[in-house]
Design a protein around this motif. Structure first.
Motif, short mmCIF file in Angstrom:
data_model
loop_
_atom_site.label_atom_id
_atom_site.label_comp_id
_atom_site.label_asym_id
_atom_site.label_seq_id
_atom_site.Cartn_x
_atom_site.Cartn_y
_atom_site.Cartn_z
N VAL A 154 0.86 -1.19 0.00
CA VAL A 154 0.00 0.00 0.00
C VAL A 154 0.89 1.23 0.00
O VAL A 154 1.65 1.46 0.95
N LEU A 155 0.83 2.01 -1.07
CA LEU A 155 1.65 3.22 -1.20
C LEU A 155 0.86 4.41 -0.69
O LEU A 155 0.01 4.97 -1.39
N ALA A 156 1.10 4.75 0.56
CA ALA A 156 0.43 5.88 1.23
C ALA A 156 1.15 6.09 2.55
O ALA A 156 1.85 5.19 3.02
N PRO A 157 0.96 7.28 3.16
CA PRO A 157 1.55 7.44 4.50
C PRO A 157 1.05 6.32 5.42
O PRO A 157 -0.16 6.05 5.47
N ALA A 158 1.98 5.66 6.12
CA ALA A 158 1.61 4.44 6.86
C ALA A 158 0.59 4.71 7.97
O ALA A 158 -0.26 3.85 8.23
N LEU A 159 0.65 5.89 8.60
CA LEU A 159 -0.32 6.16 9.67
C LEU A 159 -1.74 6.11 9.11
O LEU A 159 -2.66 5.58 9.75
N GLN A 160 -1.87 6.63 7.90
CA GLN A 160 -3.16 6.61 7.20
C GLN A 160 -3.60 5.16 6.94
O GLN A 160 -4.75 4.79 7.21
N THR A 161 -2.69 4.35 6.45
CA THR A 161 -3.00 2.94 6.15
C THR A 161 -3.37 2.18 7.41
O THR A 161 -4.37 1.45 7.45
N LEU A 162 -2.58 2.37 8.47
CA LEU A 162 -2.83 1.63 9.72
C LEU A 162 -4.15 2.07 10.34
O LEU A 162 -4.92 1.23 10.84
N ASP A 163 -4.44 3.38 10.30
CA ASP A 163 -5.71 3.87 10.84
C ASP A 163 -6.89 3.30 10.05
O ASP A 163 -7.93 2.96 10.62
N ALA A 164 -6.70 3.19 8.73
CA ALA A 164 -7.78 2.63 7.89
C ALA A 164 -8.03 1.17 8.27
O ALA A 164 -9.19 0.72 8.34
N ARG A 165 -6.95 0.42 8.56
CA ARG A 165 -7.12 -0.99 8.93
C ARG A 165 -7.80 -1.11 10.29
O ARG A 165 -8.62 -2.00 10.52
N LEU A 166 -7.47 -0.19 11.20
CA LEU A 166 -8.14 -0.20 12.50
C LEU A 166 -9.62 0.10 12.34
O LEU A 166 -10.47 -0.57 12.93
N SER A 167 -9.93 1.08 11.49
CA SER A 167 -11.34 1.43 11.24
C SER A 167 -12.08 0.27 10.58
O SER A 167 -13.29 0.12 10.75
N ALA A 168 -11.33 -0.54 9.81
CA ALA A 168 -11.95 -1.67 9.12
C ALA A 168 -12.10 -2.88 10.06
O ALA A 168 -12.50 -3.97 9.61
N GLY A 169 -11.78 -2.70 11.33
CA GLY A 169 -12.00 -3.77 12.31
C GLY A 169 -10.87 -4.77 12.40
O GLY A 169 -11.08 -5.91 12.83
N GLU A 170 -9.65 -4.38 12.02
CA GLU A 170 -8.54 -5.33 12.02
C GLU A 170 -7.71 -5.31 13.31
O GLU A 170 -6.62 -5.89 13.36
N ALA A 171 -8.21 -4.65 14.36
CA ALA A 171 -7.50 -4.68 15.65
C ALA A 171 -7.34 -6.13 16.09
O ALA A 171 -8.28 -6.92 16.00
N GLY A 172 -6.14 -6.48 16.55
CA GLY A 172 -5.89 -7.84 17.06
C GLY A 172 -5.76 -8.89 15.97
O GLY A 172 -5.69 -10.09 16.26
#
Ligand code: CA
Length: 219
Positions: free
Chosen positions: A117-135
């Motif tokens: 994923v080519l984007a600022p990583a904080l943005q990518t990680l936040d998107a994954r958290l919002s998508a329910g990928e915690a844990g």
């Protein structure tokens, strides 16, 4: 016999590689292709890669993420260690650097495991958290801009499962962290090391492999 870590000179380091390194031909070729890159020092050392691959297998990891992919050696190494249905979320901002990785990921037959994923990583990680990928992740490798390490850490700590592992690269910063800081990166790495030392949310080890590799196991 010593209570402290050995001093590793070039000869001893070469011995370690000669006696233990097991690379896929694509890993060797990718190191060769990166050798003369102006930022070749951003690539992890092969013995460190092999150690991370061992950790992946010990963890029984299936899902991994990395912040900072560069020319793709760490993603390749982790992907090779993951099972057939394993997945690496690779975060980077450079199309130029990560483009070098693609043919080697294909050569090793692991390109289907790596989601770049080519984007600022904080943005990518936040998107994954919002998508329910915690844990949902077993392993995270942080090896990007030092100023954001602490922010990457907080995201990764949520994305990784209990018992999962977060690895930070360059935490000894060429030895500079042990001296009064002369630049901002040294200062943030010193602050991070001090913070991790006190952080009750993790089990901790700071290894003198490579340029310093900190392992944080989420409790
Ligand atoms: Ca690094």
């Amino acid at each position: 016999m010593s209570l402290r870590t050995l001093q590793i000179d070039d000869q001893l380091f070469q011995y370690v590689l000669d006696q233990s390194l097991r690379e896929h031909p694509a890993q060797t070729a990718l190191r060769e292709a990166t050798r003369n890159h102006p930022h070749a020092g951003m690539q992890i050392a092969p013995d460190q890669g092999q150690f991370m691959a061992l950790l992946i297998k010990i963890l029984g990891a299936r899902r991994s993420l990395e912040v900072g992919t560069f020319t793709g050696y760490s993603a390749l190494t982790v992907a090779l260690a993951l099972p057939a249905d394993g997945h690496v979320l690779a975060c980077d901002i450079s199309d130029e650097y990560t483009r070098i990785a693609q043919p080697f990921w294909q050569q090793a037959g692991v390109d289907h495991k790596i989601e770049l994923v080519l984007a600022p990583a904080l943005q990518t990680l936040d998107a994954r958290l919002s998508a329910g990928e915690a844990g949902c992740y077993d392993f995270a490798f942080i090896d990007a801009d030092k100023a954001n390490y602490v922010h990457y850490y907080e995201r990764c700590l949520r994305l990784v499962r209990g018992g999962g592992l977060i690895a930070f690269d360059n935490t000894l910063w060429g030895g500079a962290v042990a001296h009064p800081a002369k630049d901002a990166d040294t200062e943030v790495l010193q602050a991070l090391n001090a913070q991790l030392h006190q952080d009750e949310r993790i089990d901790l080890a700071l290894l003198t492999i490579g340029d310093g590799l900190t392992l944080a196991r989420k409790r």
